[in-house]
Write an enzyme that holds these catalytic residues in place. Structure first.
Site, PDB file in Angstrom:
ATOM      1  N   TYR A   1    -131.879 182.192  86.567  1.00 47.37           N
ATOM      2  CA  TYR A   1    -132.339 181.957  85.204  1.00 47.37           C
ATOM      3  C   TYR A   1    -131.280 182.500  84.261  1.00 47.37           C
ATOM      4  O   TYR A   1    -130.820 183.633  84.437  1.00 47.37           O
ATOM      5  CB  TYR A   1    -133.668 182.690  84.953  1.00 47.37           C
ATOM      6  CG  TYR A   1    -134.038 182.793  83.484  1.00 47.37           C
ATOM      7  CD1 TYR A   1    -134.811 181.799  82.885  1.00 47.37           C
ATOM      8  CD2 TYR A   1    -133.591 183.858  82.705  1.00 47.37           C
ATOM      9  CE1 TYR A   1    -135.122 181.877  81.542  1.00 47.37           C
ATOM     10  CE2 TYR A   1    -133.902 183.929  81.350  1.00 47.37           C
ATOM     11  CZ  TYR A   1    -134.660 182.943  80.777  1.00 47.37           C
ATOM     12  OH  TYR A   1    -134.967 182.999  79.448  1.00 47.37           O
TER      13      TYR A   1
ATOM     14  N   GLU B   1    -132.497 178.085  77.084  1.00 53.87           N
ATOM     15  CA  GLU B   1    -132.829 178.572  78.423  1.00 53.87           C
ATOM     16  C   GLU B   1    -132.413 177.542  79.455  1.00 53.87           C
ATOM     17  O   GLU B   1    -132.653 176.352  79.252  1.00 53.87           O
ATOM     18  CB  GLU B   1    -134.346 178.756  78.566  1.00 53.87           C
ATOM     19  CG  GLU B   1    -134.870 180.068  78.047  1.00 53.87           C
ATOM     20  CD  GLU B   1    -136.338 180.231  78.416  1.00 53.87           C
ATOM     21  OE1 GLU B   1    -136.755 181.373  78.590  1.00 53.87           O
ATOM     22  OE2 GLU B   1    -137.054 179.219  78.539  1.00 53.87           O
TER      23      GLU B   1
END
Lengths: 381, 289
Positions: free
Chosen positions: A101, A189
């Site tokens: 991530y 993101e």
């Protein structure tokens, strides 16, 4: 303002971030043309502004042409959490061995952008943040200097990313920060960043939100803005330019100023009612705005009674009263009982102007809310 | 006494020739505020309601000895206007403008840490010391002189609570709207610290709302550092998670902090009674005094 995955990925690709080969398709035929070019496996991904698309059935992996056709048929036109899917991204499947991530967002407490990296990619990062906050490495960026390249490396190493791909991931993160700054993003993101068996690093998903207050200097992004309203009333509110949120109760609420409108909602709840909406007509509202606001709550079928609460600073009570009269005089029968409370600038003048044949009047916020709750109860009984 | 502004404060209005700036400069003067200058690039030499206008804040300070600014400048230029106030070393800058890009405010925030200038706002109604000075857009007539300090994130909610206080004869020492944006200058803690140090503030009202953790931090500060009693109010108890309720800052992320309940709990733990209604907040203040 949210960008679609395909829009964000196109910005990524232009900036040199590796993304899987993909095509946008609006029909099953287009989707099939796309897979013919891309090959298998191929992901068919719904392009709508909702999170958790995968779990909701909006992302499917096709291993052959038959599946691709089936999935494209299923997903195009499907209802995903209230949004109709009218375009899909057909994307080459990535054969990955690891998922990370990475993200850039504003830490409002610090007043600084923050980089975030975690080796626990591919899952719900909010859950990781809640259950195992140490699994996310963070690095704040000085907004005056911008990102120093070492900071991207530092946070990647700190997160424990495999050494052989760490510099590639840091380079992606660095580029993401540039995109964050250049595009006035509020958040970027990538979850997941995939590491392939060949140790290539690929941005497999993309979430990018833009600061709406900065759209005046981001004309290209402003053009991508599309209404993403959850229902017709929110669409109407968007057209009128109101801050509006629809809730599930039956007491319609109109007021001025976010804090006071929120308080009015809370009081409706406190006195045993259920708020139907948040509607802020803003500062300095003139008669026309008042008419539009009443139109909003009247056209909500859930609303049984209305409370109209104005505390005038720059908003003038007499203007509001004029607007209420004008809006209501047009009706043969007032569709829903309206309780009005005016205070502050020109409130007394407003109270005198108000046509009390059409509305009920209360002096305090507490009394106005209680009366509206009672009015709503009478309708439902 | 009071905090941050009084009848000695000398105000320069940035953006005084615009519609909002002109109207509210007039209102501030009518209230008795020392509005000594305006600052608008390209409009130097003009006058607005008898107030001399200068091209830069620096000139306004040189010529009129201004020590505070109020900023009514459109969002695209407001970040720059705040920088101008900070770099001119004013004591106080009050930014009324709503809708300043967050990344501009992050840069302002960085500069704030390097100067002695206090920033109030942006996206706020301003500050008033009743009977002495008003910097911003608050309606002067609802305030009265007294010993209750008030700090709030919201404009109209401030007016509502002040109205409840004034109705009962509970006047105010100073009232501050700190603004609803994610990044602001003066925080709850800054204002509470100043009220605690002010001998003429005998009770404080703090009005918060959902989003962020400023109220939680304020609760901690109250518990550890304040003798002056504080009554609280939190707006947004019924707000659904993930929805933006008007203020950019007022969004509940869905995780534990930032919700109305977490803020109410934090305040209660610090000994702060939180009113269910604005009327109840006034009840608590009455009990204190």
């Amino acid at each position: 303002m949210k960008l679609h995955e395909y829009q964000a990925k196109s910005l990524f690709a232009d900036a040199g971030i590796p993304v899987p080969d993909s095509r946008l398709a609006t029909s099953v035929d287009e989707a099939l043309d796309a897979v013919d070019e891309i090959g298998y496996p191929a992901a068919v991904k719904a392009q709508v502004h909702v999170g958790g698309r995968g779990k909701a059935g909006g992302i499917k992996i096709a291993t052959d042409r038959e599946e691709a056709e089936q999935y494209a048929e299923e997903i195009l036109g499907m209802d995903l959490k209230g949004y109709t899917v009218d375009q899909v991204l057909v994307e080459a499947g990535v054969d990955f061995v690891d998922e990370l991530y990475v993200g850039v967002t504003m830490d409002r407490g610090e007043g600084k952008p923050v980089l975030m990296v975690s080796t626990e990619g591919g899952v719900n990062i909010e859950e990781v943040a809640e259950e195992n906050p140490d699994a996310i490495a963070r690095e704040h960026v000085d907004p005056a200097f911008g990102l120093h390249p070492y900071q991207a490396r530092k946070v990647v190493y700190e997160a424990g990313v495999d050494a052989d791909v760490a510099l590639d991931v840091a380079s992606i993160l660095s580029t993401l920060y540039d995109l964050y700054e250049e595009n006035d993003a509020s958040e970027i993101e990538v979850n997941p960043v995939m590491i392939t068996g060949d140790r290539d690093v690929v941005a497999a998903d993309a979430v990018m939100n833009i600061d709406e207050d900065a759209l005046f200097r981001q004309p290209d992004l402003a053009e991508m803005a599309e209404a993403s309203y959850e229902d017709d009333l929110e669409r109407k509110a968007g057209e009128y330019g109101f801050d509006y949120v629809r809730l599930s109760g039956n007491v319609g609420i109109i007021g001025n100023g976010a804090g006071l409108v929120m308080t009015t909602l809370d009081l409706v709840d406190y006195y045993g009612g259920a708020p139907a909406n948040f509607l802020d007509i803003g500062g300095g509202a003139k008669a026309e705005r008042v008419t539009q606001a009443l139109d909003m709550v009247f056209s909500d079928d859930n609303v049984d009674a209305v409370v109209f609460n104005i505390f005038g600073g720059i908003t003038r009570g007499d203007e509001v009263a004029k607007g209420i009269n004008e809006a209501l005089e047009g009706f043969d029968e007032i569709p829903k009982k309206v309780v009005v409370r005016l205070a502050g600038t020109n409130a007394e003048e407003g109270m005198e102007i108000l046509n009390t044949d059409l509305v009920e009047v209360e002096k305090t916020l507490e009394d106005a809310v209680q009366r509206a709750v009672k009015n709503a109860d009478e309708v439902t009984q | 006494m009071s905090i941050f502004v009084d009848d000695d404060t000398r105000v320069v209005v940035q953006g005084i020739t615009g519609g909002e700036g002109k109207f509210h400069a007039g209102q501030m003067i009518e209230y008795g505020t020392n509005v000594v200058a305006g600052a608008v690039p390209g409009k130097g030499g003009q006058e607005v309601d008898g107030v001399p206008v200068y091209d830069t804040v620096d000139e306004a300070v040189e010529a009129e000895d201004a020590d505070a600014s109020v900023i009514f400048v459109p969002p695209a230029f407001a970040g720059d206007a705040i920088f101008e106030s900070l770099d001119t070393d004013l004591d106080l800058a009050v930014a009324i403008t709503e809708g300043i890009p967050t990344q501009d405010m992050a840069k302002v925030n960085k500069r704030l840490g390097e100067t002695d200038t206090r920033l109030i706002g942006p996206n706020c109604p301003g500050i008033i010391t009743p009977g002495e000075a008003k910097l911003g857009i608050l309606p002067g007539n609802i305030f009265s002189e007294g010993n209750v300090g008030l700090v709030s994130r919201s404009g109209t909610l401030t007016y509502q609570v002040v109205d409840n206080l004034t109705e009962r004869g509970l006047g105010q020492s100073t009232a501050i709207g700190i603004g609803g944006d994610p990044i602001i200058g003066t925080s709850f803690v800054d204002a509470l610290e100043a009220f605690e140090a002010d001998p003429d503030t005998d009770a404080v009202v703090m009005c918060g709302e959902i989003g962020g953790e400023d109220e939680e931090q304020a609760a901690k500060f109250i518990g550890e550092h304040m003798d002056t009693p504080v009554a609280g109010f939190i707006a947004g108890r019924t707000a659904p998670p993930g929805k933006r309720m008007g203020h950019a800052g007022a969004i509940v992320s869905g995780s534990g902090t930032g919700t109305a309940q977490s803020k109410i709990d934090a305040l209660n733990d610090a000994g702060v009674p939180v009113g269910d209604t604005p009327e109840e907040v006034a009840d608590h203040v009455e009990d204190f005094l």
